[in-house]
Design a protein around this motif. Sequence first.
Motif, PDB file in Angstrom:
ATOM      1  N   LEU A   1       0.868  -1.174   0.000  1.00  0.00           N
ATOM      2  CA  LEU A   1       0.000   0.000   0.000  1.00  0.00           C
ATOM      3  C   LEU A   1       0.901   1.219   0.000  1.00  0.00           C
ATOM      4  O   LEU A   1       1.674   1.429   0.943  1.00  0.00           O
ATOM      5  CB  LEU A   1      -0.895   0.025   1.242  1.00  0.00           C
ATOM      6  CG  LEU A   1      -1.746  -1.199   1.551  1.00  0.00           C
ATOM      7  CD1 LEU A   1      -2.550  -0.960   2.821  1.00  0.00           C
ATOM      8  CD2 LEU A   1      -2.657  -1.525   0.389  1.00  0.00           C
ATOM      9  N   LEU A   2       0.815   2.028  -1.042  1.00  0.00           N
ATOM     10  CA  LEU A   2       1.747   3.135  -1.211  1.00  0.00           C
ATOM     11  C   LEU A   2       1.006   4.450  -1.328  1.00  0.00           C
ATOM     12  O   LEU A   2       0.198   4.636  -2.248  1.00  0.00           O
ATOM     13  CB  LEU A   2       2.600   2.927  -2.474  1.00  0.00           C
ATOM     14  CG  LEU A   2       3.255   1.555  -2.676  1.00  0.00           C
ATOM     15  CD1 LEU A   2       4.010   1.538  -3.992  1.00  0.00           C
ATOM     16  CD2 LEU A   2       4.178   1.222  -1.506  1.00  0.00           C
ATOM     17  N   ASP A   3       1.296   5.378  -0.413  1.00  0.00           N
ATOM     18  CA  ASP A   3       0.759   6.722  -0.562  1.00  0.00           C
ATOM     19  C   ASP A   3       1.505   7.412  -1.698  1.00  0.00           C
ATOM     20  O   ASP A   3       2.727   7.264  -1.839  1.00  0.00           O
ATOM     21  CB  ASP A   3       0.927   7.506   0.741  1.00  0.00           C
ATOM     22  CG  ASP A   3       0.367   8.912   0.633  1.00  0.00           C
ATOM     23  OD1 ASP A   3      -0.815   9.034   0.279  1.00  0.00           O
ATOM     24  OD2 ASP A   3       1.116   9.868   0.888  1.00  0.00           O
ATOM     25  N   VAL A   4       0.782   8.172  -2.503  1.00  0.00           N
ATOM     26  CA  VAL A   4       1.392   8.828  -3.656  1.00  0.00           C
ATOM     27  C   VAL A   4       2.454   9.839  -3.229  1.00  0.00           C
ATOM     28  O   VAL A   4       3.557   9.878  -3.776  1.00  0.00           O
ATOM     29  CB  VAL A   4       0.304   9.523  -4.509  1.00  0.00           C
ATOM     30  CG1 VAL A   4       0.950  10.427  -5.558  1.00  0.00           C
ATOM     31  CG2 VAL A   4      -0.589   8.488  -5.170  1.00  0.00           C
ATOM     32  N   MET A   5       2.123  10.658  -2.208  1.00  0.00           N
ATOM     33  CA  MET A   5       2.987  11.774  -1.851  1.00  0.00           C
ATOM     34  C   MET A   5       3.822  11.463  -0.611  1.00  0.00           C
ATOM     35  O   MET A   5       3.613  12.025   0.463  1.00  0.00           O
ATOM     36  CB  MET A   5       2.137  13.025  -1.610  1.00  0.00           C
ATOM     37  CG  MET A   5       1.309  13.448  -2.818  1.00  0.00           C
ATOM     38  SD  MET A   5       2.327  13.878  -4.251  1.00  0.00           S
ATOM     39  CE  MET A   5       3.086  15.389  -3.648  1.00  0.00           C
ATOM     40  N   VAL A   6       4.782  10.560  -0.753  1.00  0.00           N
ATOM     41  CA  VAL A   6       5.700  10.290   0.349  1.00  0.00           C
ATOM     42  C   VAL A   6       7.070  10.865  -0.012  1.00  0.00           C
ATOM     43  O   VAL A   6       7.429  10.957  -1.178  1.00  0.00           O
ATOM     44  CB  VAL A   6       5.818   8.775   0.648  1.00  0.00           C
ATOM     45  CG1 VAL A   6       4.535   8.252   1.261  1.00  0.00           C
ATOM     46  CG2 VAL A   6       6.175   7.989  -0.600  1.00  0.00           C
ATOM     47  N   PRO A   7       7.852  11.273   0.992  1.00  0.00           N
ATOM     48  CA  PRO A   7       9.153  11.897   0.727  1.00  0.00           C
ATOM     49  C   PRO A   7      10.212  10.883   0.331  1.00  0.00           C
ATOM     50  O   PRO A   7      10.045   9.679   0.481  1.00  0.00           O
ATOM     51  CB  PRO A   7       9.490  12.559   2.064  1.00  0.00           C
ATOM     52  CG  PRO A   7       8.781  11.719   3.090  1.00  0.00           C
ATOM     53  CD  PRO A   7       7.507  11.275   2.433  1.00  0.00           C
ATOM     54  N   GLY A   8      11.315  11.409  -0.158  1.00  0.00           N
ATOM     55  CA  GLY A   8      12.469  10.585  -0.507  1.00  0.00           C
ATOM     56  C   GLY A   8      12.323   9.974  -1.882  1.00  0.00           C
ATOM     57  O   GLY A   8      13.009  10.349  -2.833  1.00  0.00           O
ATOM     58  N   LEU A   9      11.421   9.034  -1.995  1.00  0.00           N
ATOM     59  CA  LEU A   9      11.073   8.386  -3.255  1.00  0.00           C
ATOM     60  C   LEU A   9       9.552   8.354  -3.281  1.00  0.00           C
ATOM     61  O   LEU A   9       8.928   7.688  -2.462  1.00  0.00           O
ATOM     62  CB  LEU A   9      11.656   6.960  -3.297  1.00  0.00           C
ATOM     63  CG  LEU A   9      11.466   6.150  -4.574  1.00  0.00           C
ATOM     64  CD1 LEU A   9      12.268   6.762  -5.730  1.00  0.00           C
ATOM     65  CD2 LEU A   9      11.890   4.699  -4.352  1.00  0.00           C
ATOM     66  N   ASP A  10       8.952   9.119  -4.194  1.00  0.00           N
ATOM     67  CA  ASP A  10       7.485   9.234  -4.155  1.00  0.00           C
ATOM     68  C   ASP A  10       6.829   7.892  -4.473  1.00  0.00           C
ATOM     69  O   ASP A  10       7.462   6.973  -5.000  1.00  0.00           O
ATOM     70  CB  ASP A  10       7.008  10.307  -5.124  1.00  0.00           C
ATOM     71  CG  ASP A  10       7.285   9.963  -6.574  1.00  0.00           C
ATOM     72  OD1 ASP A  10       6.520   9.194  -7.157  1.00  0.00           O
ATOM     73  OD2 ASP A  10       8.292  10.470  -7.117  1.00  0.00           O
ATOM     74  N   GLY A  11       5.529   7.804  -4.170  1.00  0.00           N
ATOM     75  CA  GLY A  11       4.828   6.541  -4.307  1.00  0.00           C
ATOM     76  C   GLY A  11       4.798   5.995  -5.718  1.00  0.00           C
ATOM     77  O   GLY A  11       4.897   4.780  -5.924  1.00  0.00           O
ATOM     78  N   VAL A  12       4.680   6.880  -6.708  1.00  0.00           N
ATOM     79  CA  VAL A  12       4.659   6.434  -8.100  1.00  0.00           C
ATOM     80  C   VAL A  12       6.012   5.827  -8.484  1.00  0.00           C
ATOM     81  O   VAL A  12       6.079   4.762  -9.102  1.00  0.00           O
ATOM     82  CB  VAL A  12       4.302   7.596  -9.043  1.00  0.00           C
ATOM     83  CG1 VAL A  12       4.446   7.178 -10.501  1.00  0.00           C
ATOM     84  CG2 VAL A  12       2.878   8.068  -8.770  1.00  0.00           C
ATOM     85  N   SER A  13       7.088   6.505  -8.107  1.00  0.00           N
ATOM     86  CA  SER A  13       8.427   5.983  -8.410  1.00  0.00           C
ATOM     87  C   SER A  13       8.687   4.679  -7.662  1.00  0.00           C
ATOM     88  O   SER A  13       9.301   3.752  -8.207  1.00  0.00           O
ATOM     89  CB  SER A  13       9.487   7.021  -8.037  1.00  0.00           C
ATOM     90  OG  SER A  13       9.330   8.207  -8.796  1.00  0.00           O
ATOM     91  N   LEU A  14       8.221   4.606  -6.414  1.00  0.00           N
ATOM     92  CA  LEU A  14       8.377   3.380  -5.637  1.00  0.00           C
ATOM     93  C   LEU A  14       7.606   2.242  -6.286  1.00  0.00           C
ATOM     94  O   LEU A  14       8.112   1.109  -6.381  1.00  0.00           O
ATOM     95  CB  LEU A  14       7.892   3.603  -4.205  1.00  0.00           C
ATOM     96  CG  LEU A  14       7.904   2.379  -3.286  1.00  0.00           C
ATOM     97  CD1 LEU A  14       9.281   1.739  -3.226  1.00  0.00           C
ATOM     98  CD2 LEU A  14       7.428   2.775  -1.889  1.00  0.00           C
ATOM     99  N   CYS A  15       6.401   2.515  -6.760  1.00  0.00           N
ATOM    100  CA  CYS A  15       5.621   1.499  -7.446  1.00  0.00           C
ATOM    101  C   CYS A  15       6.366   0.990  -8.674  1.00  0.00           C
ATOM    102  O   CYS A  15       6.423  -0.214  -8.931  1.00  0.00           O
ATOM    103  CB  CYS A  15       4.258   2.061  -7.845  1.00  0.00           C
ATOM    104  SG  CYS A  15       3.222   0.919  -8.791  1.00  0.00           S
ATOM    105  N   ARG A  16       6.950   1.912  -9.414  1.00  0.00           N
ATOM    106  CA  ARG A  16       7.686   1.529 -10.613  1.00  0.00           C
ATOM    107  C   ARG A  16       8.887   0.647 -10.263  1.00  0.00           C
ATOM    108  O   ARG A  16       9.167  -0.351 -10.952  1.00  0.00           O
ATOM    109  CB  ARG A  16       8.139   2.785 -11.360  1.00  0.00           C
ATOM    110  CG  ARG A  16       8.681   2.528 -12.747  1.00  0.00           C
ATOM    111  CD  ARG A  16       8.972   3.819 -13.482  1.00  0.00           C
ATOM    112  NE  ARG A  16       7.747   4.558 -13.804  1.00  0.00           N
ATOM    113  CZ  ARG A  16       7.400   5.705 -13.249  1.00  0.00           C
ATOM    114  NH1 ARG A  16       8.175   6.284 -12.335  1.00  0.00           N
ATOM    115  NH2 ARG A  16       6.279   6.307 -13.596  1.00  0.00           N
ATOM    116  N   ARG A  17       9.576   0.985  -9.179  1.00  0.00           N
ATOM    117  CA  ARG A  17      10.731   0.180  -8.745  1.00  0.00           C
ATOM    118  C   ARG A  17      10.284  -1.213  -8.317  1.00  0.00           C
ATOM    119  O   ARG A  17      10.940  -2.218  -8.630  1.00  0.00           O
ATOM    120  CB  ARG A  17      11.449   0.887  -7.594  1.00  0.00           C
ATOM    121  CG  ARG A  17      12.059   2.240  -7.958  1.00  0.00           C
ATOM    122  CD  ARG A  17      13.362   2.101  -8.714  1.00  0.00           C
ATOM    123  NE  ARG A  17      14.436   1.689  -7.851  1.00  0.00           N
ATOM    124  CZ  ARG A  17      15.196   2.527  -7.132  1.00  0.00           C
ATOM    125  NH1 ARG A  17      14.955   3.836  -7.158  1.00  0.00           N
ATOM    126  NH2 ARG A  17      16.180   2.073  -6.384  1.00  0.00           N
TER     127      ARG A  17
END
Length: 234
Positions: free
Chosen positions: A52-68
């Motif tokens: 479960l990933l919030d879109v607006m998280v610091p460091g690595l945003d949720g969209v980028s984290l999802c992609r990773r």
Amino acid sequence: MAETHVLFVEDDDVIREATQLALERDGFVVTAMPDGLSGLEAFRRDQPDIALLDVMVPGLDGVSLCRRIRDESTVPVIMLSARADSIDVVLGLEAGADDYVTKPFDGAVLVARIRAVLRRFGHAGGPAGGTYDDGVSPDGGLLVFGDLEVDTEGMEVRRGGVPVGLTPTEMRLLLEFSSAPGTVLSRDKLLERVWDYGWGGDTRVVDVHVQRLRTKIGQDRIETVRGFGYKLKA
């Protein structure tokens, strides 16, 4: 039955702690992280069953984290967004997320969506990336549509003889199309059959997944029937 492990990435302390407690009360094991980088580290370390990933998280945003995450795994991903009309929702789906939930959310609704996604992935408390539970009953064996081959028993897809990597949600979607080639399937029907929505859902989820599927099996393989839905060209 093994417990289901949830990775929850949310920077708001109150939301993170309250949601973690709610999920744990429902029997989930939860690893909660405050930012994207620690979330990625936890994903690689713990191999959760769902993220479960919030879109607006610091460091690595949720969209980028999802992609990773999608680069490394087919584990189901649900995005959390404060705005249903946010472009970030579409970006998250394009990055490989399977569904999204709008904040603020009711704990029971979130649990229901988690369980629906896990059922779609054939998850019954087992490891991430488990077997596909297709939920449709095409005549078993190999289905051939031009250069596209769909093995409904081995859950494998080939295009021009080359294996095509699909996420479980993409596979479920393709199975729905291939079980009725040439038949128009409405977005609402696909939401019901693939995403297990028992109520009206956001049809953007369908549209983005169709776009993702087209890039893998051929842009002209799935036809848009304006005003009605989509169909697989026989």
